[in-house]
Design an enzyme around this catalytic site. Structure first.
Site, mmCIF file in Angstrom:
data_model
loop_
_atom_site.group_PDB
_atom_site.id
_atom_site.type_symbol
_atom_site.label_atom_id
_atom_site.label_comp_id
_atom_site.label_asym_id
_atom_site.label_seq_id
_atom_site.Cartn_x
_atom_site.Cartn_y
_atom_site.Cartn_z
ATOM 1 N N GLU A 298 0.786 -1.119 0.092
ATOM 2 C CA GLU A 298 0.061 0.009 0.119
ATOM 3 C C GLU A 298 1.066 1.261 0.122
ATOM 4 O O GLU A 298 1.777 1.526 0.722
ATOM 5 C CB GLU A 298 -0.953 0.038 1.284
ATOM 6 N N CYS A 332 -1.863 8.557 3.519
ATOM 7 C CA CYS A 332 -1.797 8.415 2.215
ATOM 8 C C CYS A 332 -3.533 8.581 1.596
ATOM 9 O O CYS A 332 -3.568 8.709 0.229
ATOM 10 C CB CYS A 332 -1.698 6.905 2.001
#
Length: 527
Positions: A298, A332
């Site tokens: 990720e 993020c």
């Protein structure tokens, strides 16, 4: 309930961990007390733990309070390549036993840990407030998510072990067939500093409950909270070597373990640049390696919120500010771009600026809405982007260092930014919002898609036809309609992105554990 009888039917219905209401005086006092307790332990040294053995090293990693750089949260012993090799050996040894433990047994450790973490949640949150600069709410949400991961993945492991009951294969006469999800082997878990408990717990718990053993290399910015989680797993009786706690240099220890022939998988959350490096190193076959390593990554995002002229502008403004500046934009999933159609552009920008000006910057332990960024390298990088932004858009608010003995930056907003500008294209990972103008909703969505990333996005509209169009056309792993683009809940919003945002692993979803397993079909002919 005995271990052997742990089944889905025997467990309470899964519910997400509730967040703490700090408007209640007793809850505020509990957090104040927890912060004081953590500060009383400042300066401790935390050893490596390899196969259950505590290892102290001459070289350590200093964990600094980013909100008050004079304070040392603790010192983590720093691993070398030799320690990494020892940790790999310990994990391999433990795997031979751990892989044979049933799903009920493995899950029981996660469920016990969740219970204890729930009882001590403010202590975990206080550690993050002081080590990572989260405010009270952000830290509390991080701890709640960690509890959710433990609870959710424990149940998922049991569900997969009962797969023939829940997802039966097609039956044919004369055969008995079943699929078993067996573990991969030894994995390297490399969590980030920005969700130093939740993501660390989620990645590690998913790996071990699936029957793997791991070498946990926490971020050098947040090794103390990672150790607190590791110590909790020791306390609940997790066998030695199932998790090996190994802080160290990414370039030295991380690369060594990624390239190791006995490494079966690498689970990583972090930047695009590091994720691509890990993917490249993992793809190179080492002598003695007999498998293709699996990379579960990720990575970054350049997430945005699109607003058309039919939207509730007050709700959109609140979501844009929360998404851009929650935890100083160090997510993020942070909404670092706003793309607004021309008809409501000026009005909405005004609302965004007004809300941004209300954000007070200050010491996290005093629960200011905005705190510091992570470290001096991040501070310098963000300030460089702000300087770039001065030449790419109109600076409306912020743009300077904020007061305080830490890495404080004012929440910053630029308007009239070209879709091709660097501050619209590159991940800044700080409190910087870039706003672009679009002629209509279709152009706005096109601007949103014009990035190498594809993690989260949000669309604000009251037109069902446009919402349907956005649902089809906005290319991201997590799309939210009429809500902010941060704040995924375990089991509710499986999380992971497209393109350079990673492998779309969907953490907190029903297929996540499959990434840590391999499916083995067993077919037996009947007499």
């Amino acid at each position: 309930m005995t271990l052997s009888k742990v089944t889905l039917e025997g467990l309470p219905v899964y519910r997400n961990e509730p967040f703490t209401d700090f408007a209640i005086a007793d809850n505020r006092k509990a957090m104040v007390d927890a912060i004081a307790a953590v500060k009383a332990e400042f300066g401790r040294t935390y050893p490596l733990t390899i196969g259950g053995n505590k290892v102290y090293t001459a070289e350590t990693i200093r964990s600094v309070n980013p909100g008050n750089v004079d304070e040392t949260v603790g010192y983590a012993c720093k691993a070398s390549k030799a320690h990494a090799e020892e940790a790999m050996g310990a994990a391999l040894t433990a795997f031979e036993t751990w892989k044979r433990a049933g799903a009920a047994e493995r899950s029981s450790y996660l469920l016990r840990a969740a219970k204890l973490m729930r009882e001590r949640k403010h202590g975990f949150s206080a550690t993050m407030i002081l080590e990572s600069g989260k405010n009270w709410v952000e830290a509390d949400v991080d701890t709640a998510e960690a509890i959710d991961f433990l609870e959710f993945y424990a149940r998922e492991a049991i569900r997969l072990s009962e797969t023939n009951e829940h997802r039966p294969l097609v039956a044919i006469p004369g055969e008995a067939n079943r699929v078993e999800y067996i573990p991969l082997g030894v994995g390297i878990v490399i969590p980030p500093w920005n969700f130093p408990l939740a993501i660390c717990v989620g990645m590690t718990a998913a790996a071990i409950v699936s029957g793997n053993t791991v070498v946990l290399k926490p971020s050098s910015l947040t090794p103390v909270i990672a150790h607190r989680f590791f110590a909790l797993m020791e306390e609940v009786g997790l066998p030695a070597g199932v998790i090996n706690y190994l802080p160290g240099s990414g370039a030295e220890v991380g690369d060594y373990l990624t390239k190791h022939p006995q490494t079966r998988f690498i689970s990583f959350t972090g930047s695009k640049e590091v994720g691509l490096r890990i993917n490249r190193l993992a793809a190179e076959t080492s002598d003695g390696q007999i498998w293709i390593k699996r990379v579960i990554a990720e990575m970054g995002g350049k997430d945005g919120i699109v607003v058309d002229e039919t939207a509730d502008l007050d709700a959109a403004a609140a979501a844009i500010v929360a998404s851009a500046f929650g935890f100083q934009g160090q997510k993020c999933s942070a909404g670092s771009r706003a793309i607004i159609v021309d008809d409501v552009y000026e009005e909405l920008v005004g609302k965004i600026v007004a809300r941004t000006r209300e954000l007070e910057v200050g010491l996290p332990e005093l629960d200011f809405p905005s705190g510091p960024v992570s470290d001096p390298l991040a501070f310098d990088k963000i300030m460089e982007y702000i300087d770039i932004g001065r030449g790419e858009g109109n600076l409306l608010v912020g743009g300077h260092k904020a007061e305080g003995n830490g890495y404080y930056i004012q929440p910053t907003v630029f308007s009239e930014v070209s879709p091709k500008a660097r501050i619209m294209q590159e991940e800044i990972f700080g409190p910087v919002l870039a706003i672009s103008r679009a002629k209509d909703y279709k152009e706005a969505i096109s601007i949103y898609n014009d990035t190498e990333f594809g993690l989260t996005g949000s669309y604000y509209s009251q037109d069902e036809g446009r919402i349907a169009y956005a649902t089809q056309e906005m290319h991201c792993g997590n799309l939210y309609v009429n809500r902010k683009c941060t704040g995924a809940l375990v089991g509710v919003h499986p999380f992971g992105g497209f393109n350079m945002s990673g492998t779309d692993s969907k953490a907190g979803g029903y297929d996540y554990l499959l990434l840590f397993t391999q499916a083995k079909l067993v077919s037996r002919k009947l007499k």
